[in-house]
Scaffold this active site. Structure first.
Site, short mmCIF file in Angstrom:
data_model
loop_
_atom_site.label_atom_id
_atom_site.label_comp_id
_atom_site.label_asym_id
_atom_site.label_seq_id
_atom_site.Cartn_x
_atom_site.Cartn_y
_atom_site.Cartn_z
N TYR A 165 -0.61 23.45 4.62
CA TYR A 165 -0.04 23.75 5.94
C TYR A 165 0.13 22.47 6.77
O TYR A 165 1.21 22.18 7.28
CB TYR A 165 -0.95 24.73 6.68
N TYR B 16 -17.20 23.71 11.96
CA TYR B 16 -16.72 23.12 10.70
C TYR B 16 -16.68 21.59 10.79
O TYR B 16 -15.63 20.97 10.76
CB TYR B 16 -15.33 23.66 10.34
N ASP C 258 1.14 29.82 7.18
CA ASP C 258 -0.23 30.18 7.56
C ASP C 258 -0.27 31.68 7.88
O ASP C 258 0.69 32.40 7.60
CB ASP C 258 -0.69 29.34 8.76
N GLU D 200 -2.91 19.46 14.49
CA GLU D 200 -3.00 20.47 13.43
C GLU D 200 -4.44 20.65 12.96
O GLU D 200 -4.88 21.77 12.70
CB GLU D 200 -2.10 20.11 12.24
#
Ligand code: SF4
Length: 373
Positions: free
Chosen positions: A135, A97, A153, A52
């Site tokens: 999420y 990120y 999402d 995830e």
């Protein structure tokens, strides 16, 4: 979660009908046509969480090699908790990120140290972990512990807004609230794992952002936007993301078999990665090379001779588009220069290609190095 608060009396009977049929149709479709993904055949939270977090960055096809590489290097959460940060950042390279990679390590250490390797089993507890939002926590809680919480999402927003023909903008409070309530209403309390997994695949394979496959859709008979012929117009968004253009020239400074590199600060874009010296400038500076040259000299604390400027396209971020260029330079006036690459604004050092190979670098730098220019 309170439900039916944002619905008109006319909508409620339709909702009740949907509650009893949609999840069943969805799960039936999933049994026949769902994707065969390695993190689906387990109720171990570690691979579910890992997948995830990686898929927050990328599509399944691109994320799969990262997922497999992480599991190979760190087969258990304990292995990841003990990992060296450089190794983790290197594996993460290309996903962007980087704060997420660091949160990955923080969470692994919390689970190993504070929970003795045993994951918390509720969405509420899971959400307290670094980098685990609504999420991901819903995915872990429902897949691994059968908690009846929906994953919500962009895919789910799209599917639900079409199914129920929600015309409120989904990026505004009212639309968000409505979709969230509907997600709870539509969820099967008996089969939350399968329902959520099916929802993810349904959004990716059938109710796609462009050209939804309504003709193959198992929910076509109960889909309100299909009935009204407005499926492709939904969901509605009010806000358009404004992107700004920035000019990012990298200086590839070669000296004595090495290339000048520095480790970026632990914040902002490419945080903690090793990079060529780079400037963050407004796009119009592209046309002012003499001024850029001076800024580079200030940045690295020495004069250099520019050999070549190599345009390298753009690098897209969520709100910024970076115009990338590589400036290839060599030292000038060598007799005046220090032997070591000490600098005034960044602590750069000369590294060999073999040393650079071991480090996490920004995507544009990686592409440049691979291109063998
Ligand atoms: Fe999506 Fe079309 Fe199915 Fe409606 S009928 S849920 S719009 S794919």
């Amino acid at each position: 979660m309170k439900t039916f608060l944002t619905f008109t009396p006319r909508e409620i009977p339709l909702l009740i009908f949907h509650m009893s049929t949609f999840s069943e149709l969805l799960r039936q479709w999933y049994r026949d046509a769902g994707r065969n993904l390695p993190w689906r055949d387990t109720n171990d939270p570690y691979p579910v969480w890992l997948s995830e977090i990686i898929l927050q960055q990328t599509r399944v096809e691109q994320g799969m090699p990262y997922y497999l590489a992480f599991l190979q290097s760190f087969p258990t959460i304990g292995d990841l908790a003990r990992a060296d940060e450089h190794e983790v950042l290197k594996l993460w390279q290309g996903l962007g990120y980087y704060s997420r990679a660091r949160n990955l390590m923080k969470t692994a250490r919390i689970i190993a140290d504070e929970y003795a390797g045993k994951w918390p089993s509720t969405q509420a507890e899971l959400q307290k972990l670094p980098g685990v939002g609504p999420y991901t926590s819903a995915a872990i809680a429902s897949f691994c512990f059968n908690e009846a919480v929906p994953v919500v999402d962009g895919n789910v927003y799209r599917v639900i807004s079409r199914l129920q023909a929600v015309t409120e903008p989904i990026d505004q409070a009212e639309g968000k609230k409505k979709i969230s309530e509907l997600a709870h209403v539509l969820l099967s309390a008996e089969h939350p794992a399968k329902h959520n997994q099916a929802m993810m695949d349904f959004g990716a394979l059938i109710c796609t952002p462009k050209k939804p496959k309504c003709e193959d859709c198992p929910a076509q008979t109960i889909c309100e936007s299909y009935r009204r012929g407005i499926a492709e117009e939904l969901p509605i968004k009010q806000r358009k993301i404004q992107t700004t253009e920035r000019y990012f020239p990298f200086l590839v400074f070669r000296d004595r078999g090495g290339i000048l590199m520095y480790q970026r600060a632990n914040r902002g874009i490419w945080s903690s990665l090793w990079s060529f010296p780079v400037l963050d400038l407004s796009a119009n500076r592209l046309e002012k090379p003499a001024a850029v040259h001076r800024e580079f000299e200030k940045l690295i604390g020495r004069p250099f001779k520019l050999k070549k400027r190599i345009p390298a396209g753009t690098h897209k971020l969520s709100h910024r588009e970076l115009i990338i260029e590589f400036w290839e330079g060599v030292k000038a006036h060598s007799e005046l220069m220090a032997q070591e690459a000490s600098t005034t604004e960044i602590n750069a050092v000369l590294l060999t290609p073999e040393q650079i190979e071991q480090l996490g670098v920004p995507k544009p730098v990686e592409k440049y190095l691979k291109s063998g220019i």
